[in-house]
Design a protein around this motif. Sequence first.
Motif, PDB file in Angstrom:
ATOM      1  N   ASP A 196      17.083  -6.048  -7.509  1.00 22.22           N
ATOM      2  CA  ASP A 196      17.441  -4.787  -7.598  1.00 22.22           C
ATOM      3  C   ASP A 196      17.714  -4.402  -8.360  1.00 22.22           C
ATOM      4  OD1 ASP A 196      17.865  -7.056  -9.792  1.00 22.22           O
ATOM      5  OD2 ASP A 196      20.131  -8.062  -8.845  1.00 22.22           O
ATOM      6  N   GLN A 197      16.289  -4.212  -8.755  1.00 17.15           N
ATOM      7  CA  GLN A 197      15.997  -3.057 -10.318  1.00 17.15           C
ATOM      8  C   GLN A 197      14.818  -2.331  -9.550  1.00 17.15           C
ATOM      9  OE1 GLN A 197      15.448  -5.437 -13.860  1.00 17.15           O
ATOM     10  NE2 GLN A 197      17.234  -6.813 -13.479  1.00 17.15           N
ATOM     11  N   ASP A 198      14.594  -1.020 -10.561  1.00 16.29           N
ATOM     12  CA  ASP A 198      13.159  -0.883  -9.849  1.00 16.29           C
ATOM     13  C   ASP A 198      11.888  -1.406 -10.346  1.00 16.29           C
ATOM     14  OD1 ASP A 198      15.220   1.570  -9.042  1.00 16.29           O
ATOM     15  OD2 ASP A 198      14.984   2.835 -10.768  1.00 16.29           O
ATOM     16  N   VAL A 199      11.064  -0.913  -9.910  1.00 15.55           N
ATOM     17  CA  VAL A 199       9.891  -1.785  -9.563  1.00 15.55           C
ATOM     18  C   VAL A 199       9.652  -0.187  -9.946  1.00 15.55           C
ATOM     19  CG1 VAL A 199       7.824  -2.570  -9.174  1.00 15.55           C
ATOM     20  CG2 VAL A 199      10.092  -3.307  -8.844  1.00 15.55           C
ATOM     21  N   THR A 200       8.116  -0.537 -11.434  1.00 16.46           N
ATOM     22  CA  THR A 200       6.988   0.677 -10.962  1.00 16.46           C
ATOM     23  C   THR A 200       5.841  -0.420 -12.005  1.00 16.46           C
ATOM     24  OG1 THR A 200       8.586   1.398 -13.322  1.00 16.46           O
ATOM     25  CG2 THR A 200       6.488   3.011 -13.336  1.00 16.46           C
ATOM     26  N   VAL A 201       4.870   0.645 -10.748  1.00 16.03           N
ATOM     27  CA  VAL A 201       3.639   0.693 -10.822  1.00 16.03           C
ATOM     28  C   VAL A 201       2.459   1.335 -11.868  1.00 16.03           C
ATOM     29  CG1 VAL A 201       1.153   0.908  -9.649  1.00 16.03           C
ATOM     30  CG2 VAL A 201       3.272   0.138  -8.369  1.00 16.03           C
ATOM     31  N   VAL A 202       2.145   0.777 -13.063  1.00 17.66           N
ATOM     32  CA  VAL A 202       1.732   1.704 -14.420  1.00 17.66           C
ATOM     33  C   VAL A 202      -0.138   1.854 -14.590  1.00 17.66           C
ATOM     34  CG1 VAL A 202       3.947   0.863 -15.430  1.00 17.66           C
ATOM     35  CG2 VAL A 202       2.096  -0.768 -15.811  1.00 17.66           C
ATOM     36  N   GLY A 203      -0.186   0.509 -13.224  1.00 20.38           N
ATOM     37  CA  GLY A 203      -1.671   1.241 -13.324  1.00 20.38           C
ATOM     38  C   GLY A 203      -2.064  -0.493 -12.192  1.00 20.38           C
ATOM     39  N   ALA A 204      -3.873  -0.050 -12.269  1.00 17.61           N
ATOM     40  CA  ALA A 204      -3.941  -0.304 -10.807  1.00 17.61           C
ATOM     41  C   ALA A 204      -5.872  -0.661 -10.804  1.00 17.61           C
ATOM     42  CB  ALA A 204      -4.025   0.377  -9.176  1.00 17.61           C
ATOM     43  N   ALA A 205      -6.180  -1.767 -10.773  1.00 19.33           N
ATOM     44  CA  ALA A 205      -7.404  -2.325 -10.994  1.00 19.33           C
ATOM     45  C   ALA A 205      -8.318  -2.956  -9.857  1.00 19.33           C
ATOM     46  CB  ALA A 205      -7.634  -3.131 -11.873  1.00 19.33           C
ATOM     47  N   SER A 206      -9.990  -2.998  -9.163  1.00 17.14           N
ATOM     48  CA  SER A 206     -10.189  -3.029  -8.525  1.00 17.14           C
ATOM     49  C   SER A 206     -12.032  -3.181  -8.611  1.00 17.14           C
ATOM     50  CB  SER A 206     -10.146  -2.067  -7.138  1.00 17.14           C
ATOM     51  OG  SER A 206     -11.628  -1.809  -6.364  1.00 17.14           O
ATOM     52  N   ASP A 207     -12.565  -4.445  -7.608  1.00 20.23           N
ATOM     53  CA  ASP A 207     -13.620  -4.574  -8.158  1.00 20.23           C
ATOM     54  C   ASP A 207     -14.910  -3.544  -8.575  1.00 20.23           C
ATOM     55  OD1 ASP A 207     -13.135  -7.228  -9.495  1.00 20.23           O
ATOM     56  OD2 ASP A 207     -13.523  -7.707  -7.399  1.00 20.23           O
ATOM     57  N   LEU A 208     -14.631  -2.510  -7.089  1.00 22.83           N
ATOM     58  CA  LEU A 208     -15.032  -1.360  -6.477  1.00 22.83           C
ATOM     59  C   LEU A 208     -15.653  -0.452  -8.002  1.00 22.83           C
ATOM     60  CD1 LEU A 208     -12.801  -0.687  -2.706  1.00 22.83           C
ATOM     61  CD2 LEU A 208     -16.037  -1.552  -4.073  1.00 22.83           C
ATOM     62  N   MET A 266      -1.358  23.596  -4.519  1.00 21.01           N
ATOM     63  CA  MET A 266      -1.573  22.209  -4.439  1.00 21.01           C
ATOM     64  C   MET A 266      -2.946  21.589  -4.643  1.00 21.01           C
ATOM     65  SD  MET A 266       1.084  21.450  -3.784  1.00 21.01           S
ATOM     66  CE  MET A 266       0.922  19.633  -3.334  1.00 21.01           C
ATOM     67  N   VAL A 267      -2.544  20.795  -6.206  1.00 20.92           N
ATOM     68  CA  VAL A 267      -3.916  19.519  -6.459  1.00 20.92           C
ATOM     69  C   VAL A 267      -3.696  18.287  -7.079  1.00 20.92           C
ATOM     70  CG1 VAL A 267      -5.020  22.221  -8.301  1.00 20.92           C
ATOM     71  CG2 VAL A 267      -2.936  20.471  -9.114  1.00 20.92           C
ATOM     72  N   MET A 268      -4.797  17.691  -6.787  1.00 20.79           N
ATOM     73  CA  MET A 268      -4.664  16.664  -7.506  1.00 20.79           C
ATOM     74  C   MET A 268      -4.923  16.110  -9.106  1.00 20.79           C
ATOM     75  SD  MET A 268      -6.912  13.170  -5.797  1.00 20.79           S
ATOM     76  CE  MET A 268      -6.943  14.076  -4.372  1.00 20.79           C
ATOM     77  N   ARG A 269      -4.034  15.490  -9.803  1.00 22.72           N
ATOM     78  CA  ARG A 269      -3.539  15.124 -10.554  1.00 22.72           C
ATOM     79  C   ARG A 269      -3.249  13.747 -11.058  1.00 22.72           C
ATOM     80  NH1 ARG A 269       0.831  19.076 -13.013  1.00 22.72           N
ATOM     81  NH2 ARG A 269       2.542  17.851 -11.654  1.00 22.72           N
ATOM     82  N   GLN A 270      -3.594  12.871 -12.554  1.00 24.14           N
ATOM     83  CA  GLN A 270      -3.318  11.719 -12.320  1.00 24.14           C
ATOM     84  C   GLN A 270      -1.602  11.958 -12.712  1.00 24.14           C
ATOM     85  OE1 GLN A 270      -5.453   9.876 -15.514  1.00 24.14           O
ATOM     86  NE2 GLN A 270      -4.821   8.087 -15.287  1.00 24.14           N
ATOM     87  N   LYS A 271      -1.176  10.588 -11.877  1.00 27.54           N
ATOM     88  CA  LYS A 271       0.228  10.836 -11.981  1.00 27.54           C
ATOM     89  C   LYS A 271       0.918   9.807 -13.467  1.00 27.54           C
ATOM     90  CE  LYS A 271       4.610   9.857  -9.418  1.00 27.54           C
ATOM     91  NZ  LYS A 271       5.311  10.603  -9.355  1.00 27.54           N
ATOM     92  N   GLU A 272       1.898  10.562 -13.971  1.00 29.73           N
ATOM     93  CA  GLU A 272       2.541  10.531 -15.549  1.00 29.73           C
ATOM     94  C   GLU A 272       3.594   9.370 -15.338  1.00 29.73           C
ATOM     95  OE1 GLU A 272       0.306  10.743 -18.029  1.00 29.73           O
ATOM     96  OE2 GLU A 272      -1.143  12.578 -17.440  1.00 29.73           O
ATOM     97  N   GLY A 273       3.823   8.438 -16.118  1.00 30.73           N
ATOM     98  CA  GLY A 273       4.633   7.413 -16.440  1.00 30.73           C
ATOM     99  C   GLY A 273       4.897   6.324 -15.009  1.00 30.73           C
ATOM    100  N   GLY A 274       3.546   6.497 -14.045  1.00 31.41           N
ATOM    101  CA  GLY A 274       3.397   5.245 -13.241  1.00 31.41           C
ATOM    102  C   GLY A 274       4.320   5.634 -11.992  1.00 31.41           C
ATOM    103  N   LEU A 275       4.820   4.956 -11.081  1.00 29.91           N
ATOM    104  CA  LEU A 275       5.080   5.133  -9.575  1.00 29.91           C
ATOM    105  C   LEU A 275       6.077   4.262  -9.426  1.00 29.91           C
ATOM    106  CD1 LEU A 275       1.403   4.633  -7.673  1.00 29.91           C
ATOM    107  CD2 LEU A 275       2.637   7.171  -8.163  1.00 29.91           C
ATOM    108  N   LEU A 291       2.715  -3.774 -12.769  1.00 27.90           N
ATOM    109  CA  LEU A 291       3.740  -3.367 -12.917  1.00 27.90           C
ATOM    110  C   LEU A 291       3.884  -4.164 -14.006  1.00 27.90           C
ATOM    111  CD1 LEU A 291       4.389  -5.854  -9.277  1.00 27.90           C
ATOM    112  CD2 LEU A 291       3.791  -3.734 -10.461  1.00 27.90           C
ATOM    113  N   SER A 292       5.235  -3.018 -14.177  1.00 26.56           N
ATOM    114  CA  SER A 292       5.674  -2.590 -15.931  1.00 26.56           C
ATOM    115  C   SER A 292       5.815  -3.806 -16.874  1.00 26.56           C
ATOM    116  CB  SER A 292       6.489  -1.584 -16.067  1.00 26.56           C
ATOM    117  OG  SER A 292       8.027  -2.151 -15.015  1.00 26.56           O
ATOM    118  N   ASP A 293       6.616  -4.752 -16.013  1.00 27.80           N
ATOM    119  CA  ASP A 293       6.650  -6.255 -16.843  1.00 27.80           C
ATOM    120  C   ASP A 293       5.952  -7.107 -16.843  1.00 27.80           C
ATOM    121  OD1 ASP A 293       6.193  -6.961 -14.237  1.00 27.80           O
ATOM    122  OD2 ASP A 293       7.926  -8.416 -13.734  1.00 27.80           O
TER     123      ASP A 293
END
Length: 186
Positions: A79-91, A107-116, A154-156
């Motif tokens: 019941d609350q928004d969830v924000t993905v602020v980063g990600a990691a991989s062994d790859l 149209m260009v690809m760029r880093q997303k500010e503020g997360g998803l 995630l942001s939490d």
Amino acid sequence: MMSARTTTRRSTLLGATVTLALLVATGCSGTPAGSGSSSAPSGTSSSTAADHLTATDPWIKAAESGMTAAFAVLRNDGDQDVTVVGAASDLSPVELHEMATDDSGAMVMRQKEGGLTIPAGGEHALEPGGDHLMLMELSAPVQAGAEYDVTLELSDGSTLVVTAPARTFAGAKEDYDEGHDMSHDG
């Protein structure tokens, strides 16, 4: 000989001590005001954002070297928004990316500010031509049919590990915004 005042004071202290002992023994099971309710079983911690987030149809674009991207539909049953602020991989190192229009209208690809942000009770698609996870500087080839883990941060502070199979995909040949190597496709 004790006075009536001393006896009353000792009785009051004894009553307060017994009450305090009973509260400690029962664990003060009442819910404090303003804390909300929790569906977590007794003895467990309250839920995290990762408890409400799922990834369906995850996949990674197969690639021999350079960069590639990971995709999925992220669903939030909380019941609350969830924000993905980063990600990691062994790859490789991972960045959150978006497709956006630059100053020239391309149209260009760029880093997303503020997360998803995945809205409460909603979903957010990570897809070719849209928001996605960019795996930068691959340490090894990403082979079609193999499975790889990507950890969403995630942001939490909680995390969600997503296992994604690699598959071949000929699309998503976007241009990169300044600062990205434009010779690779994503």
